[in-house]
Design an enzyme around this catalytic site. Structure first.
Site, mmCIF file in Angstrom:
data_model
loop_
_atom_site.group_PDB
_atom_site.id
_atom_site.type_symbol
_atom_site.label_atom_id
_atom_site.label_comp_id
_atom_site.label_asym_id
_atom_site.label_seq_id
_atom_site.Cartn_x
_atom_site.Cartn_y
_atom_site.Cartn_z
ATOM 1 N N ASP A 94 0.799 -1.231 0.000
ATOM 2 C CA ASP A 94 0.000 0.000 0.000
ATOM 3 C C ASP A 94 0.833 1.283 0.000
ATOM 4 O O ASP A 94 0.671 2.167 0.844
ATOM 5 C CB ASP A 94 -0.969 0.016 1.201
ATOM 6 C CG ASP A 94 -2.015 -1.081 1.113
ATOM 7 O OD1 ASP A 94 -1.840 -1.997 0.295
ATOM 8 O OD2 ASP A 94 -3.006 -1.009 1.864
ATOM 9 N N HIS A 137 4.502 4.054 9.090
ATOM 10 C CA HIS A 137 4.469 2.648 8.655
ATOM 11 C C HIS A 137 5.802 2.169 8.099
ATOM 12 O O HIS A 137 6.011 0.978 7.908
ATOM 13 C CB HIS A 137 3.398 2.437 7.575
ATOM 14 C CG HIS A 137 2.002 2.699 8.061
ATOM 15 N ND1 HIS A 137 1.455 2.022 9.124
ATOM 16 C CD2 HIS A 137 1.054 3.572 7.637
ATOM 17 C CE1 HIS A 137 0.215 2.466 9.330
ATOM 18 N NE2 HIS A 137 -0.051 3.408 8.453
ATOM 19 N N ASP A 174 -2.842 8.653 14.928
ATOM 20 C CA ASP A 174 -3.310 8.209 13.615
ATOM 21 C C ASP A 174 -4.174 6.953 13.807
ATOM 22 O O ASP A 174 -3.977 6.202 14.758
ATOM 23 C CB ASP A 174 -2.089 7.877 12.752
ATOM 24 C CG ASP A 174 -2.435 7.557 11.305
ATOM 25 O OD1 ASP A 174 -2.224 8.414 10.435
ATOM 26 O OD2 ASP A 174 -2.914 6.422 11.041
ATOM 27 N N HIS A 176 -4.225 4.317 12.088
ATOM 28 C CA HIS A 176 -3.504 3.083 11.770
ATOM 29 C C HIS A 176 -2.390 2.839 12.783
ATOM 30 O O HIS A 176 -1.868 3.785 13.374
ATOM 31 C CB HIS A 176 -2.887 3.166 10.372
ATOM 32 C CG HIS A 176 -3.881 3.396 9.278
ATOM 33 N ND1 HIS A 176 -4.176 4.661 8.798
ATOM 34 C CD2 HIS A 176 -4.653 2.534 8.580
ATOM 35 C CE1 HIS A 176 -5.085 4.564 7.836
ATOM 36 N NE2 HIS A 176 -5.402 3.278 7.684
ATOM 37 N N ASP A 267 -6.794 10.688 10.292
ATOM 38 C CA ASP A 267 -7.725 9.681 9.786
ATOM 39 C C ASP A 267 -8.494 9.042 10.932
ATOM 40 O O ASP A 267 -9.388 8.237 10.732
ATOM 41 C CB ASP A 267 -6.991 8.618 8.944
ATOM 42 C CG ASP A 267 -5.644 8.224 9.530
ATOM 43 O OD1 ASP A 267 -5.398 8.516 10.719
ATOM 44 O OD2 ASP A 267 -4.840 7.609 8.793
ATOM 45 N N TYR A 307 -7.537 11.765 5.479
ATOM 46 C CA TYR A 307 -7.890 11.691 4.057
ATOM 47 C C TYR A 307 -9.224 12.327 3.702
ATOM 48 O O TYR A 307 -9.579 12.388 2.529
ATOM 49 C CB TYR A 307 -7.825 10.218 3.608
ATOM 50 C CG TYR A 307 -6.490 9.634 4.000
ATOM 51 C CD1 TYR A 307 -5.334 10.012 3.306
ATOM 52 C CD2 TYR A 307 -6.345 8.820 5.115
ATOM 53 C CE1 TYR A 307 -4.085 9.554 3.706
ATOM 54 C CE2 TYR A 307 -5.100 8.349 5.519
ATOM 55 C CZ TYR A 307 -3.977 8.726 4.805
ATOM 56 O OH TYR A 307 -2.737 8.293 5.204
HETATM 57 C C1 X5A Z 1 -0.110 7.234 7.042
HETATM 58 C C2 X5A Z 1 -1.350 6.453 6.794
HETATM 59 C C3 X5A Z 1 -2.426 4.595 5.760
HETATM 60 C C4 X5A Z 1 -2.201 3.508 4.761
HETATM 61 C C5 X5A Z 1 -3.466 2.741 4.476
HETATM 62 C C6 X5A Z 1 -3.246 1.651 3.478
HETATM 63 N N1 X5A Z 1 -1.257 5.373 6.020
HETATM 64 N N2 X5A Z 1 -4.409 0.857 3.250
HETATM 65 O O1 X5A Z 1 -2.400 6.833 7.263
HETATM 66 ZN ZN ZN Z 2 -3.260 6.472 9.081
#
Ligand code: X5A
Ligand code: ZN
Length: 678
Positions: A94, A137, A174, A176, A267, A307
């Site tokens: 990704d 990530h 975040d 994630h 996000d 996003y």
């Molecule tokens: C930085 C961040 C998210 C990636 C999502 C991929 N990355 N499915 O929010």
């Molecule tokens: Zn994220």
């Protein structure tokens, strides 16, 4: 004393984008930066910040967290054509590359390091860097999830190396899991990594077992990795707040960081297509302000995800407002964490009990049979999108349906509701004849003469014994004009010396007659508080040492502690885990803090207390102090000065037990007190 908020924005980082059809990456667009910056300009926030310049990070810095092979591989993308970029990108998960990605990643990292330099060298107190690509990530030899170089992880290693910073807290809000950051510091006890993330029992990207709550670090780093896996979508303000109050903040106080880095992904905010969470933008102002008393105010906020451009930019603005010291808007929504969040929080606390003092006294156990687990496993074969929608519906029907109707409309009306104007003057002081160093920065308010009759009507039942005391009327003559100014929004907060703690009760009553719908009265010390114990407008919390049989209601909460000495740790943890949860539920429009003398609490503890209480009531707080020698410290905290760090303290066991009992009695009414499912 460092002051000012640094801001980093640079269009260079907008010079890469996705060059082929690749749906999972289509949301990471250059406009994320420009939309955030435009919104900051729109609200007049840019001109209030100190602009900081960017630079390209050098290879040596990149290699603080990455391998030479990986660096060379990324470098080679600068001269690739689209086909080659595509092939290269698909080596990782990704993430996409563009010929400018390498340059942008160097600027993104360089910008982050510039912010760290500015904060560490006291050029600014705190700041925010609007950067892309994001970082959390990316791993030693791997790009991942839109991230190329791990900006925040490298920033932490850089601070250790360049400034000898001994303890760094990384807060990753975040949505994630920043697994890259986790891997970078798993074995490092000098970096405390905290991340909450959408997890759904491993159903959500990046689908790692490593993201669960039982991954706590390795070797000497054991206990310094904090994962908060959210097993449902739709987590909102109360859930995030509960994670801060019951996990992050007490740990952070115990850890005592010298620097805080925030992996600030938005996000996790409402309307985001990745997170599907419900936290509203002002929640991030609260999170930010709650971190500001730590690490001497050294707080570097670095953009990660986010996003939904509207949600992202409003949340960025809220974060910057908090960094600037603006009053934070009250949180909307019922202040009740959902059952799934409570389960997560309980499990995190249970697994970390061996490593953190503040958890020692809790009788924590694991929840094995999570309320959401069975369901989610059942859905495994089905399509995960519809399962998420079902969860969201259950979690927060009104919010989510509103969002689906028309997000911008929802946001317009929401922001109109929450945007608050800061009073022109921050801190007022009733004439007290003291020589104080920061007097020139405060408004001095004239006292007025108060008649006994005026005060008598304030207390129902007419318990007028107090009124015989000339001192009371004199005190109220200073207090009432201050309350007038605060409720008329001419000043934000104030401080006054009064020999009588009971004046706090009259002050609370008076403020409800001049416009405050709800008041929090926090009394530190023994005093007779003449108030109607069932008046739902005034929530009274009183902490004192003498044992007695005070009647308790949902609105009059005595906290009776055993020893009358060294209450600093007890008070701080009680504030985080008990008083703030109550107060967030009450949603006061004014906070009155009445501080006795000789109460076994040091001045700087009170400074932390006053700072933290300013997350309530748009920062409207009146401090009544018996001791005049505390005024200097209280004033400085009310003015928003950075506070020196606290020596790690603990909550004494016998006092912890007092809270356990009170929590059990009160959590039905004050839902944010729930931190376990039993
Ligand atoms: C930085 C961040 C998210 C990636 C999502 C991929 N990355 N499915 O929010
Ligand atoms: Zn994220």
């Amino acid at each position: 004393m460092a002051s000012g908020t640094g801001l980093i924005y640079n269009e260079q980082m907008m010079s890469y984008n996705l060059l082929w059809d690749y749906p999972v990456c289509s949301i990471e667009i250059p406009e994320r930066l420009s939309a955030s910056y435009e919104k900051l300009k729109y609200y007049g926030l840019v001109e209030r910040c100190i602009p900081l310049s960017v630079r390209e990070a050098i290879e040596e810095e990149i290699m603080l967290a990455h391998s030479l092979d990986y660096l060379e591989a990324v470098k080679s993308t600068a001269s690739m054509n689209v086909e080659e970029l595509k092939t290269f990108s698909y080596n990782y998960g990704d993430v996409y590359f563009h010929p400018n990605s390498y340059h942008c990643a160097k600027v993104s990292l360089g910008a982050t390091l510039q912010l760290v330099d500015a904060v560490m060298l006291d050029r600014v107190r705190n700041g925010m860097a609007l950067v892309r690509p994001p970082g959390h990530h990316s791993q030693k030899s791997e790009a991942c999830g839109f991230c190329v170089f791990n900006n925040v992880a490298i920033a932490a290693k850089y601070a250790k190396q360049a400034y000898g910073t001994k303890r760094i807290l990384i807060v990753d809000w975040d949505v994630h899991h920043g697994q890259g950051t986790q891997y970078a510091f798993e074995e490092d006890p000098s970096v405390l990594y905290f991340s909450w993330h959408r997890y759904e029992h491993q159903q959500f990207w990046p689908n790692l077992k490593d993201s669960d709550y039982d991954v706590v670090g390795k070797g000497s780093g054991t206990g310094f990795n904090i994962n908060i896996p959210w097993n449902k979508v739709g987590m909102g303000n109360a859930d995030y707040l509960a994670a801060f109050l019951y996990i992050l903040l007490p740990m952070a106080y115990e850890f005592n960081p010298e620097l805080i880095l925030v992996s600030a992904g938005f996000d996790s905010a409402i309307g985001d297509p990745e997170g599907e969470m419900c936290a509203t933008p002002e929640c991030f102002a609260h999170l930010t302000q709650l971190l500001m008393p730590l690490a001497n105010g050294k707080l570097c906020v670095v953009l990660e995800g986010g996003y939904n451009l509207r949600s992202l930019s409003e949340s960025v603005c809220m974060t910057v407002r908090a960094l600037l010291g603006d009053p934070v808007p009250p949180l909307v929504g019922q202040m009740a964490p959902c059952i799934s969040a409570i389960e997560t929080i309980q499990n995190v606390r249970a697994v970390h009990q061996p490593y953190w003092n503040y958890l020692k006294n809790h009788d924590s156990f694991f929840i094995e049979d999570l309320s959401t687990k069975k369901r989610n496993i059942g859905i495994e074969e089905g399509n995960s999108e519809s399962s998420a929608a079902t969860n969201a519906e259950e979690k927060n029907i009104t919010m989510v349906s509103k969002v689906n109707q028309d997000f911008d409309e929802f946001m317009d009306s929401h922001m109109k509701k929450v945007l608050v104007l800061a009073p022109r003057v921050r801190t007022a002081l009733a004439s007290c004849g003291e020589k104080l160093t920061r007097l020139d920065q405060c408004l001095q308010v004239e006292e007025k003469k108060i008649a006994m009759e005026e005060v008598g009507v304030l207390i129902s039942g007419g318990d007028c014994a107090h009124l015989k005391d000339e001192n009371l009327l004199l005190s109220l003559g200073k207090i009432f004009p201050l309350i007038d100014k605060i409720t008329k929004r001419e000043v934000r907060n104030g401080v006054v010396v009064s020999p009588m703690l009971s004046s706090g009760a009259f002050a609370a009553r008076y403020s409800t007659t001049v416009g405050a719908s709800r008041v929090l009265l926090l009394v530190l010390g023994e005093a007779d508080i003449p108030t109607d114990k069932d008046d739902e407008k005034i929530l009274v919390v009183q902490i004192y040492g003498k044992q007695d049989e005070k009647r308790q209601s949902n609105y009059y909460i005595p906290i009776c502690w055993k020893e009358n000495n060294e209450w600093d740790g007890d008070l701080l943890y009680t504030l985080l885990e008990f008083i703030l949860p109550l107060a967030y539920g009450h949603r006061p429009e004014l906070v009155i803090l009445a501080v006795g003398s000789n109460i076994g609490i040091q001045a700087f503890t009170l400074a932390h207390l006053t700072h933290l209480l300013q997350v309530l009531a748009e920062g409207r707080i009146l401090v009544i102090s018996r001791a005049s020698d505390l005024v200097e410290t209280l004033m400085s905290s009310l003015l928003g000065d950075p506070i020196s760090t606290m020596r790690p303290f603990a909550l004494k066991q016998e006092n912890a037990l007092v809270l356990v009992k009170l929590r059990r009695e009160l959590k039905q009414h004050w839902k944010l007190l729930q931190n376990s499912v039993n």
